[in-house]
Design a protein around this motif. Structure first.
Motif, PDB file in Angstrom:
ATOM      1  N   ARG A 125      43.607  49.685 -33.560  1.00 33.26           N
ATOM      2  CA  ARG A 125      42.778  48.296 -32.781  1.00 33.26           C
ATOM      3  C   ARG A 125      42.728  49.087 -31.627  1.00 33.26           C
ATOM      4  N   LYS A 126      43.838  49.588 -30.871  1.00 35.54           N
ATOM      5  CA  LYS A 126      43.636  49.576 -29.716  1.00 35.54           C
ATOM      6  C   LYS A 126      43.456  51.106 -29.788  1.00 35.54           C
ATOM      7  N   ARG A 127      42.601  51.970 -30.368  1.00 39.74           N
ATOM      8  CA  ARG A 127      41.670  52.643 -29.515  1.00 39.74           C
ATOM      9  C   ARG A 127      40.242  52.327 -30.037  1.00 39.74           C
ATOM     10  N   VAL A 128      40.389  51.289 -30.786  1.00 35.36           N
ATOM     11  CA  VAL A 128      38.707  50.483 -30.926  1.00 35.36           C
ATOM     12  C   VAL A 128      38.146  49.628 -29.553  1.00 35.36           C
ATOM     13  N   LEU A 129      39.172  49.117 -29.124  1.00 31.99           N
ATOM     14  CA  LEU A 129      39.332  48.170 -28.075  1.00 31.99           C
ATOM     15  C   LEU A 129      39.442  48.820 -26.713  1.00 31.99           C
ATOM     16  N   GLU A 130      40.007  49.773 -26.458  1.00 30.90           N
ATOM     17  CA  GLU A 130      39.768  51.066 -25.554  1.00 30.90           C
ATOM     18  C   GLU A 130      38.178  51.154 -25.346  1.00 30.90           C
ATOM     19  N   MET A 131      38.002  51.990 -26.431  1.00 32.87           N
ATOM     20  CA  MET A 131      36.738  52.005 -26.716  1.00 32.87           C
ATOM     21  C   MET A 131      35.387  51.061 -26.343  1.00 32.87           C
ATOM     22  N   ALA A 132      35.961  49.241 -26.688  1.00 34.46           N
ATOM     23  CA  ALA A 132      34.987  49.051 -26.374  1.00 34.46           C
ATOM     24  C   ALA A 132      35.076  48.100 -25.517  1.00 34.46           C
ATOM     25  N   ARG A 169      37.417  42.087 -34.393  1.00 33.61           N
ATOM     26  CA  ARG A 169      36.184  42.413 -35.691  1.00 33.61           C
ATOM     27  C   ARG A 169      35.131  42.477 -35.096  1.00 33.61           C
ATOM     28  N   MET A 170      35.104  41.773 -33.745  1.00 32.64           N
ATOM     29  CA  MET A 170      33.556  42.055 -32.928  1.00 32.64           C
ATOM     30  C   MET A 170      33.635  43.309 -32.207  1.00 32.64           C
ATOM     31  N   ALA A 171      34.512  44.001 -31.588  1.00 36.01           N
ATOM     32  CA  ALA A 171      34.958  45.331 -31.160  1.00 36.01           C
ATOM     33  C   ALA A 171      34.536  46.491 -32.533  1.00 36.01           C
ATOM     34  N   TYR A 172      34.980  46.517 -33.303  1.00 36.08           N
ATOM     35  CA  TYR A 172      34.565  47.319 -34.166  1.00 36.08           C
ATOM     36  C   TYR A 172      32.925  47.223 -34.758  1.00 36.08           C
ATOM     37  N   THR A 173      32.692  46.052 -34.611  1.00 34.06           N
ATOM     38  CA  THR A 173      30.952  46.163 -34.697  1.00 34.06           C
ATOM     39  C   THR A 173      30.201  46.821 -34.165  1.00 34.06           C
TER      40      THR A 173
END
Length: 117
Positions: free
Chosen positions: A13-20, A32-36
């Protein structure tokens, strides 16, 4: 005790939020929004890398054609003449010559003219 795989899940989750980061609104805050958003961004980035190659080849073709037209020649004639003269030079190098070294480009055009005649 329930196994949750917490360290790996948190890291993911941290990695995805960092990318977002930098995305607008909840796309950068809610997982959930960040994944999309990141899935779509990564897909578009992949396509963009392919599109960039196409765009550069088109740019090189335009530059070569413009330089050819200045010498009363056509791009297609140049490519055909170079192939018949067994001169292997890619479009990137041709475009660079057309922009930076007009004399060398003119010599290639002359060789292509001779090979087509």
């Amino acid at each position: 005790m329930r196994a949750t795989n917490a360290p790996a899940s948190r890291a993911r989750r941290k990695r995805v939020l960092e990318m977002a980061k930098g995305f607008s609104g909840t796309r950068s805050k809610l997982i959930r929004m960040a994944y999309t958003a990141t899935d779509r961004a990564m897909a578009n980035a992949y396509v963009g890398r392919k599109d960039k190659k196409i765009a550069y080849r088109q740019l090189w073709t335009q530059r070569i054609n413009a330089a050819c037209r200045a010498l009363d020649f056509k791009y297609s004639w140049l490519i055909d003449g170079l192939n018949k003269a067994n001169i292997e030079i890619n479009r990137k190098m041709l475009a660079d010559l057309a922009v930076t070294d007009a004399a060398a480009f003119q010599q290639l055009v002359e060789k292509a003219k001779a090979a087509r005649a």
